[in-house]
Design a protein around this motif. Structure first.
Motif, PDB file in Angstrom:
ATOM      1  N   ASN A  93       0.827  -1.210   0.000  1.00  0.00           N
ATOM      2  CA  ASN A  93       0.000   0.000   0.000  1.00  0.00           C
ATOM      3  C   ASN A  93       0.859   1.257   0.000  1.00  0.00           C
ATOM      4  OD1 ASN A  93      -2.330  -1.552   0.046  1.00  0.00           O
ATOM      5  ND2 ASN A  93      -2.554  -1.446   2.269  1.00  0.00           N
ATOM      6  N   TRP A  94       1.978   1.195   0.702  1.00  0.00           N
ATOM      7  CA  TRP A  94       2.884   2.352   0.741  1.00  0.00           C
ATOM      8  C   TRP A  94       3.493   2.604  -0.639  1.00  0.00           C
ATOM      9  CZ3 TRP A  94       8.104   3.255  -0.128  1.00  0.00           C
ATOM     10  CH2 TRP A  94       8.597   4.476   0.337  1.00  0.00           C
ATOM     11  N   VAL A  95       3.909   1.533  -1.321  1.00  0.00           N
ATOM     12  CA  VAL A  95       4.502   1.689  -2.653  1.00  0.00           C
ATOM     13  C   VAL A  95       3.491   2.286  -3.621  1.00  0.00           C
ATOM     14  CG1 VAL A  95       5.414   0.450  -4.658  1.00  0.00           C
ATOM     15  CG2 VAL A  95       6.246  -0.122  -2.364  1.00  0.00           C
ATOM     16  N   VAL A  96       2.262   1.807  -3.582  1.00  0.00           N
ATOM     17  CA  VAL A  96       1.237   2.363  -4.467  1.00  0.00           C
ATOM     18  C   VAL A  96       1.018   3.844  -4.157  1.00  0.00           C
ATOM     19  CG1 VAL A  96      -1.225   2.268  -5.069  1.00  0.00           C
ATOM     20  CG2 VAL A  96       0.089   0.159  -4.862  1.00  0.00           C
ATOM     21  N   ARG A  97       1.097   4.211  -2.896  1.00  0.00           N
ATOM     22  CA  ARG A  97       0.947   5.613  -2.516  1.00  0.00           C
ATOM     23  C   ARG A  97       2.099   6.449  -3.094  1.00  0.00           C
ATOM     24  NH1 ARG A  97      -2.236   8.602   0.638  1.00  0.00           N
ATOM     25  NH2 ARG A  97      -1.429  10.165   2.084  1.00  0.00           N
TER      26      ARG A  97
END
Length: 331
Positions: A93-97
């Motif tokens: 989720n952090w990478v997508v953010r």
């Protein structure tokens, strides 16, 4: 879809630093990793991410994100994608953010690199729907251009709502036209042709090539000239109820819509379910319905339909209609 209540902060800002805590990091720790990575680059040498040896953990992901801000390239995003693939849901989720931040805040080369990386990797992954939905929910509509331009491979159900909203924003029409075109013409494009036709009626497409390509895709079948057909006799074949058909595309532009109806003389003979089917004739019992091969690039299609129809379809002109489009145009 409402505007995001918590859009991603620009990469490298104090807000970004605070969000590092969510993946168990702090900024000095990440900066040290960046400095260590750059030490391996000799003075005057061009930065090459393939020269670095980083793990696929959260710290490496954060290092790659900061390096991408300085040296935007698909090469770096390949390694960030590895971190995403190997990470838990929190890291994913952090990478997508971070990708949402790249598209939203740029600068230009960073956004362009991220757009390409999404199209090549994430949008052709099994998790494409959740990635696309997460990006759209975190990005202001005013920055959807980079997101929807390369959305051709995204499943229609995942992008339908975003495409409909983009149709209401004239500034997004050029990007939406590219996204619709990719939905028909990308190798892994996914589309509902009837809904795409309705969207096309609602937008202005200034680019003449895109306008012609979309008009062709939403009003005409894919025209094919067939050669021979293959009927598989092996009882262990996993695709019972289908046969193979060799054909050349005769339409001005090549496109692929899964489960298109195969029509000849107004009759439906089956549905196209595989383009360039991998068939090893030496390993599978089969018989060939021979016919002269048409000139051009031969495509081996798998047709979901009664194998008894194969003989009726060789050496002739046929049409492939996206599901529902023929009926839609006849109304």
């Amino acid at each position: 879809m409402s505007e995001p209540t918590s859009p991603p902060p620009p990469i490298g800002t104090p807000g970004w630093d605070r969000e590092l805590a969510g993946i168990g990091l702090d900024r000095p720790q990440v900066d040290a990793g960046v400095d260590q990575a750059l030490e391996s680059v000799a003075a005057g040498d061009q930065f090459d991410p393939h020269d670095l040896e980083l793990e696929t953990d959260a710290e490496s992901a954060a290092v790659w994100v900061l390096l991408h801000q300085r040296f935007p390239s698909y090469g770096i995003l390949v390694y960030l994608r590895m971190c995403w693939s190997d990470g838990d849901h929190v890291l994913q989720n952090w990478v997508v953010r971070q990708l949402a931040a790249m598209l939203t805040h740029g600068p230009g080369p960073v956004a362009e690199s991220a757009e390409y990386g999404l199209w090549v990797d994430y949008f052709e992954s099994a998790e494409v729907s959740q990635v696309f939905t997460a990006l759209a929910s975190q990005m202001p509509r005013s920055h959807w251009e980079c997101l929807i331009s390369g959305a051709g491979p995204v499943p229609w159900d995942a992008k339908r709502g975003v495409f409909r909203e983009a149709a209401e924003v004239p500034a997004l029409h050029p990007a939406l036209a590219r996204g619709l075109t990719g939905s028909f013409y990308d190798v892994y494009g996914q589309v509902d042709a009837v809904e795409a036709a309705a969207l096309l009626d609602r937008i202005t497409v200034a680019d003449e090539d895109l306008r012609e390509a979309l008009a062709e895709a939403t009003t005409q079948p894919l025209r094919l000239r067939t050669g021979s057909a293959v009927i598989v006799d092996d009882p262990g074949w996993t695709h019972q109820g289908s046969f193979l058909l060799r054909a050349v595309v005769r339409s001005p532009r090549t496109r692929w819509v899964w489960r298109s109806e195969l029509v000849a003389d107004g009759r439906v003979y089956g549905r196209l379910v595989h383009w360039d089917f991998p068939f090893d004739a030496s390993q599978i019992a089969h018989r060939t319905v021979a016919a002269p091969e048409p000139e051009g690039r031969i495509v081996l299609f798998r047709v979901e339909g009664d194998p008894e129809h194969a003989e009726s379809l060789v050496n002739r002109d046929i049409e492939a209609w996206p599901p529902g489009l023929r009926e839609h145009l006849a109304r």
